[in-house]
Design a protein around this motif. Sequence first.
Motif, short mmCIF file in Angstrom:
data_model
loop_
_atom_site.label_atom_id
_atom_site.label_comp_id
_atom_site.label_asym_id
_atom_site.label_seq_id
_atom_site.Cartn_x
_atom_site.Cartn_y
_atom_site.Cartn_z
N LEU A 126 2.40 -3.90 6.35
CA LEU A 126 1.71 -3.45 7.56
C LEU A 126 2.69 -2.74 8.50
O LEU A 126 2.36 -1.71 9.10
N TRP A 143 -3.87 1.58 5.82
CA TRP A 143 -3.50 0.64 6.87
C TRP A 143 -4.60 -0.38 7.10
O TRP A 143 -4.34 -1.58 7.28
N ARG A 147 -4.34 -4.46 6.87
CA ARG A 147 -4.73 -5.31 8.00
C ARG A 147 -5.70 -6.39 7.54
O ARG A 147 -5.59 -7.56 7.94
#
Length: 201
Positions: A126, A143, A147
Amino acid sequence: MSDCGCEPPALETAAQKHALRIALALNAVMFVVELASGLRAGSTGLIADGLDMLSDAAVYAIALVAIGASSRFKANAALGSGIALFALGLGLLAEVARRFFAGAAPEGPWMIAVASIALVVNVIVLRLLATHRRGEVHLRAAWIFTRADVVANAAVIASGLAVLATGIGYFDLIVGAAIGLYVLREAVEIVSEVRQARRTV
């Protein structure tokens, strides 16, 4: 390279490739570790998280291929990621239903140990992708995937603690179902991002 300013600088492209390659390698390794551990411990949460790692590895591979490609290709790559994530979410919910009728209580210590390792890996990934999350749509999709993983890891650890404290396997099923629903929500977010990006192509 053209002078239109539509392509990222060479250094930025190299940084993107470097981050995605590391993310791909780490997720591929953790897919094997979590899937094997989930089967060993009888944990739906670990199996779900392991399969999510596999989908992430695929997304990072797609994002790598998309670097330097056209905006339309990148949007299509992100859309493919979103569809894959949605299918994964449905598969996780189906696995939860199956284990509800034919599963035993999982092993809490295994769940906590492996999910903790996975959490560290995903936090590293991350951070690698953080500088690129406001870039092009295929990188934002990567991304978002990561997450979701961090949240899933934390949920599996909490589930493992609950199973360890009570011996009740339903906590694992609840977490598995929650991960599945969360994955579906993230898939919808990716598809929404793609729609917005296509309006500007």
